[in-house]
Design a protein around this motif. Structure first.
Motif, PDB file in Angstrom:
ATOM      1  N   LYS A   1       0.851  -1.042  -0.098  1.00 46.44           N
ATOM      2  CA  LYS A   1      -0.109  -0.154  -0.204  1.00 46.44           C
ATOM      3  C   LYS A   1       0.906   1.221   0.072  1.00 46.44           C
ATOM      4  N   LEU A   2       2.125   1.097   0.044  1.00 47.17           N
ATOM      5  CA  LEU A   2       2.922   2.318   0.031  1.00 47.17           C
ATOM      6  C   LEU A   2       2.795   3.126  -1.026  1.00 47.17           C
ATOM      7  N   ASP A   3       2.232   4.613  -0.998  1.00 46.30           N
ATOM      8  CA  ASP A   3       2.245   5.495  -1.868  1.00 46.30           C
ATOM      9  C   ASP A   3       3.315   6.053  -2.661  1.00 46.30           C
ATOM     10  N   LEU A   4       3.509   5.658  -3.874  1.00 44.90           N
ATOM     11  CA  LEU A   4       4.878   5.834  -4.848  1.00 44.90           C
ATOM     12  C   LEU A   4       4.643   7.180  -5.389  1.00 44.90           C
ATOM     13  N   SER A   5       3.689   7.824  -5.561  1.00 43.34           N
ATOM     14  CA  SER A   5       3.055   8.999  -6.300  1.00 43.34           C
ATOM     15  C   SER A   5       4.339   9.989  -6.366  1.00 43.34           C
ATOM     16  N   ASP A   6       4.923  10.187  -5.023  1.00 44.75           N
ATOM     17  CA  ASP A   6       5.796  11.365  -4.811  1.00 44.75           C
ATOM     18  C   ASP A   6       7.316  10.828  -5.018  1.00 44.75           C
ATOM     19  N   VAL A   7       7.551   9.585  -5.071  1.00 50.01           N
ATOM     20  CA  VAL A   7       8.871   9.067  -5.349  1.00 50.01           C
ATOM     21  C   VAL A   7       9.423   9.254  -6.678  1.00 50.01           C
ATOM     22  N   GLN A   8      10.470   9.764  -6.663  1.00 47.85           N
ATOM     23  CA  GLN A   8      11.392   9.957  -7.871  1.00 47.85           C
ATOM     24  C   GLN A   8      12.562   9.150  -7.939  1.00 47.85           C
ATOM     25  N   LEU A   9      13.237   8.821  -9.233  1.00 50.17           N
ATOM     26  CA  LEU A   9      14.386   8.203  -9.351  1.00 50.17           C
ATOM     27  C   LEU A   9      15.364   8.831  -8.403  1.00 50.17           C
ATOM     28  N   GLY A  10      16.356   8.221  -7.711  1.00 52.02           N
ATOM     29  CA  GLY A  10      17.331   8.587  -6.606  1.00 52.02           C
ATOM     30  C   GLY A  10      16.783   8.739  -5.415  1.00 52.02           C
ATOM     31  N   ASP A  11      15.451   8.619  -5.106  1.00 52.86           N
ATOM     32  CA  ASP A  11      14.818   8.851  -3.788  1.00 52.86           C
ATOM     33  C   ASP A  11      15.556   7.856  -2.981  1.00 52.86           C
ATOM     34  N   SER A  12      15.272   8.047  -1.529  1.00 52.02           N
ATOM     35  CA  SER A  12      15.573   6.740  -0.712  1.00 52.02           C
ATOM     36  C   SER A  12      14.429   6.166  -0.129  1.00 52.02           C
ATOM     37  N   ILE A  13      14.482   4.751   0.073  1.00 56.02           N
ATOM     38  CA  ILE A  13      13.565   3.938   0.687  1.00 56.02           C
ATOM     39  C   ILE A  13      14.089   3.249   1.521  1.00 56.02           C
ATOM     40  N   ALA A  14      13.795   3.138   2.898  1.00 56.26           N
ATOM     41  CA  ALA A  14      14.128   1.959   3.978  1.00 56.26           C
ATOM     42  C   ALA A  14      13.700   0.627   3.735  1.00 56.26           C
ATOM     43  N   CYS A  15      14.170  -0.444   3.602  1.00 57.18           N
ATOM     44  CA  CYS A  15      13.739  -1.576   3.305  1.00 57.18           C
ATOM     45  C   CYS A  15      14.234  -2.617   4.357  1.00 57.18           C
ATOM     46  N   ASN A  16      13.299  -2.779   5.452  1.00 58.18           N
ATOM     47  CA  ASN A  16      13.841  -3.492   6.589  1.00 58.18           C
ATOM     48  C   ASN A  16      15.053  -2.892   7.190  1.00 58.18           C
ATOM     49  N   GLY A  17      14.800  -1.378   7.196  1.00 60.45           N
ATOM     50  CA  GLY A  17      15.854  -0.530   7.840  1.00 60.45           C
ATOM     51  C   GLY A  17      16.980  -0.139   7.079  1.00 60.45           C
ATOM     52  N   VAL A  18      17.056  -0.799   5.887  1.00 59.92           N
ATOM     53  CA  VAL A  18      18.354  -0.474   5.116  1.00 59.92           C
ATOM     54  C   VAL A  18      18.002   0.418   3.895  1.00 59.92           C
ATOM     55  N   CYS A  19      18.657   1.546   3.993  1.00 56.40           N
ATOM     56  CA  CYS A  19      18.343   2.842   3.069  1.00 56.40           C
ATOM     57  C   CYS A  19      18.752   2.447   1.678  1.00 56.40           C
ATOM     58  N   LEU A  20      17.908   2.215   0.774  1.00 52.95           N
ATOM     59  CA  LEU A  20      18.271   1.938  -0.723  1.00 52.95           C
ATOM     60  C   LEU A  20      17.767   3.180  -1.578  1.00 52.95           C
ATOM     61  N   THR A  21      18.375   3.039  -2.798  1.00 51.38           N
ATOM     62  CA  THR A  21      17.917   4.081  -3.751  1.00 51.38           C
ATOM     63  C   THR A  21      17.159   3.556  -5.042  1.00 51.38           C
ATOM     64  N   VAL A  22      16.242   4.363  -5.197  1.00 53.31           N
ATOM     65  CA  VAL A  22      15.258   3.753  -6.220  1.00 53.31           C
ATOM     66  C   VAL A  22      15.958   4.151  -7.646  1.00 53.31           C
ATOM     67  N   ILE A  23      16.027   3.066  -8.319  1.00 55.71           N
ATOM     68  CA  ILE A  23      16.548   3.097  -9.781  1.00 55.71           C
ATOM     69  C   ILE A  23      15.709   2.753 -10.833  1.00 55.71           C
ATOM     70  N   GLY A  24      14.368   2.360 -10.307  1.00 53.28           N
ATOM     71  CA  GLY A  24      13.522   2.235 -11.167  1.00 53.28           C
ATOM     72  C   GLY A  24      11.903   1.775 -10.756  1.00 53.28           C
ATOM     73  N   LYS A  25      10.958   2.732 -11.137  1.00 51.60           N
ATOM     74  CA  LYS A  25       9.698   2.805 -10.656  1.00 51.60           C
ATOM     75  C   LYS A  25       8.828   1.877 -11.261  1.00 51.60           C
ATOM     76  N   LEU A  26       7.804   0.836 -10.517  1.00 52.88           N
ATOM     77  CA  LEU A  26       6.979   0.039 -11.324  1.00 52.88           C
ATOM     78  C   LEU A  26       5.661   0.168 -10.829  1.00 52.88           C
ATOM     79  N   GLU A  27       4.753  -0.460 -11.290  1.00 52.27           N
ATOM     80  CA  GLU A  27       3.285  -0.251 -10.984  1.00 52.27           C
ATOM     81  C   GLU A  27       3.098  -0.384  -9.617  1.00 52.27           C
ATOM     82  N   THR A  28       3.640  -1.666  -9.075  1.00 51.71           N
ATOM     83  CA  THR A  28       3.434  -2.066  -7.710  1.00 51.71           C
ATOM     84  C   THR A  28       4.562  -1.883  -6.938  1.00 51.71           C
ATOM     85  N   GLY A  29       5.484  -1.304  -7.298  1.00 48.99           N
ATOM     86  CA  GLY A  29       7.064  -1.192  -6.393  1.00 48.99           C
ATOM     87  C   GLY A  29       8.109  -0.551  -6.972  1.00 48.99           C
ATOM     88  N   PHE A  30       9.071  -1.033  -6.870  1.00 49.27           N
ATOM     89  CA  PHE A  30      10.320  -0.228  -7.298  1.00 49.27           C
ATOM     90  C   PHE A  30      11.550  -1.183  -7.329  1.00 49.27           C
TER      91      PHE A  30
END
Length: 209
Positions: free
Chosen positions: A35-64
């Motif tokens: 259910k995470l809202d990705l509408s305001d997420v841009q390439l290069g943004d950071s998202i914590a995944c189980n507490g690990v900061c990762l950089t978005v390199i590709g946006k998909l319909e249901t994730g990244f």
């Protein structure tokens, strides 16, 4: 920077290993973010995944998609993750974000292990075994991040700390999937880390006078 308040849970959809040159051992991970809202997420943004900061390199319909480096795989639970692994997600905080947790960098300090789970009225008490090298950073009533979740330490005994997780936390995070033996990413409180650094430098400086 993050707050440790989980916004959504999801899973790892695919893992694409890189197997050439200096990138050997790296991998591209595809996450379903629920259910995470990705509408305001841009390439290069950071998202914590189980507490690990990762950089978005590709946006998909249901994730990244995100690159996960050899070092990240070495020092976090990503070394053991497989397709289908449950994941906590939190987008990087904004200046207008309500600060409901504590300051979280998304840099994992150690891996802990769930060693006991007990009923505690409507909550559950979790005992987490932590490596010796980070125990002195953990304080009773202080904050710690477990798989990206901002939690309060209720008790310390020997090599473990105690947490009480309420029903809402269990419902909104992957903590309800924890069992005895589950390994978790741990990040100590940033304040404790910087205080130690300042004190260490002060002692070294005084010793030279």
């Amino acid at each position: 920077m993050f707050t440790g308040i989980i916004e959504s849970t999801g899973t790892i959809v695919s893992i694409e290993p890189k197997a050439s040159g200096d990138n050997q051992g790296d991998a591209i991970y595809h996450f379903n973010t629920g259910k995470l809202d990705l509408s305001d997420v841009q390439l290069g943004d950071s998202i914590a995944c189980n507490g690990v900061c990762l950089t978005v390199i590709g946006k998909l319909e249901t994730g990244f998609k995100a690159d996960v480096s050899v070092e990240t795989i070495r020092v976090t639970r990503f070394a053991d993750y497989q397709v289908g692994q449950p994941i906590n997600f939190e987008k990087a905080m904004l200046p207008t974000t309500r600060f409901g947790g504590h300051m979280v960098s998304g840099h994992v300090d150690a891996i802990g292990e769930v060693v006991k789970i007990e009923d505690a009225a409507r909550s559950f008490q979790y005992q987490i075994k932590a490596p010796q090298e980070i125990l002195h950073y953990i304080a009773i009533k202080g904050s710690i991040t477990v798989d990206g979740i901002s939690l309060t330490v209720n008790e310390l005994k020997e090599d473990r700390f105690y947490l009480n997780l309420v029903p809402h936390t269990l419902q909104e995070t992957i903590a309800d999937s924890y069992q005895i033996g589950t390994k978790v990413n741990l990040e100590i409180d940033l304040v404790a880390r910087y205080i130690e650094r300042l004190m260490t430098n002060d002692v070294q400086a005084n010793s030279k006078d």
